[in-house]
Design an enzyme around this catalytic site. Structure first.
Site, short mmCIF file in Angstrom:
data_model
loop_
_atom_site.label_atom_id
_atom_site.label_comp_id
_atom_site.label_asym_id
_atom_site.label_seq_id
_atom_site.Cartn_x
_atom_site.Cartn_y
_atom_site.Cartn_z
N CYS A 185 53.80 97.72 -2.21
CA CYS A 185 54.47 96.75 -3.07
C CYS A 185 55.80 97.30 -3.58
O CYS A 185 56.72 97.55 -2.81
CB CYS A 185 53.53 96.30 -4.18
SG CYS A 185 53.99 94.76 -4.97
N HIS A 186 55.96 97.48 -4.89
CA HIS A 186 57.19 97.99 -5.48
C HIS A 186 57.28 99.51 -5.48
O HIS A 186 58.31 100.07 -5.86
CB HIS A 186 57.32 97.49 -6.93
CG HIS A 186 57.65 96.04 -7.04
ND1 HIS A 186 56.70 95.05 -6.89
CD2 HIS A 186 58.81 95.40 -7.28
CE1 HIS A 186 57.27 93.87 -7.04
NE2 HIS A 186 58.55 94.05 -7.28
#
Length: 180
Positions: free
Chosen positions: A106-107
């Site tokens: 994800c991030h």
């Protein structure tokens, strides 16, 4: 095999930490929660507070040399906080310097952008990181999971919680190639 899960004191996406943790534990490996502060970390379910988890070690009291692999869970606030902490960034960078495998979802690649380790790498992430990854010299792709072996170590990346089954399976396969 000892596997470091590097997270900030607050902001990790709970499922992106707990599902890989469970996968690692189920195959008999030893996950360790590493953070920038001692005590407990606060996880989130998107924007809502979720559970807290005990920290096993801080980046100031441990070293990447004590672990065989690194997992970087996501959540927007988690990697954003980590990339502002020099010790956390150095901890992540050390896995690349020593050729140890890293998995990020994800991030989480924001921490790797800050660590300066994405030059020539091909990876995926949450789509909003595309420009940051490209500016750091990486190539961004939109895939459920991507394995990049361009460099001294293997990098496994995924986009989002829906990709966790693929991320976990690939992470375990790639981490399994490591001799301890």
């Amino acid at each position: 095999m000892r596997i470091a899960f590097l997270v900030a004191p607050e902001g990790v996406e709970q499922v992106e930490m707990t599902e890989p943790w469970k996968a690692v534990s189920e195959v008999g490996e030893t996950p360790q929660l590493v953070s920038t502060k001692p005590g407990r970390i606060q996880a989130f379910n998107h924007l809502d507070r979720a559970d807290t988890f005990p920290v096993d070690a801080t980046v100031g009291e441990t070293s990447a040399d004590e672990y065989d692999a690194l997992v970087l869970p996501g959540g927007v606030a988690n990697p954003d906080a980590l990339r502002l902490d020099e010790q956390a960034v150095g901890f992540a960078r050390r896995f690349f310097e020593t050729g140890k495998p890293v998995a990020a979802i994800c991030h989480a690649p924001w921490t790797l952008v800050e660590a300066g380790v994405l030059e020539g790498r091909v990876l995926t992430s949450w789509p909003s990181l595309k420009t940051d990854i490209r500016n750091a010299g990486g190539t961004w792709v939109d895939e459920r999971v991507k394995v990049c072996e361009n460099g001294p170590n293997t990098l496994v990346t995924s986009r989002k919680p829906d990709d966790l089954p693929y991320f976990d399976e690939t992470m375990l396969r790639e981490f399994g190639k490591v001799s301890v």
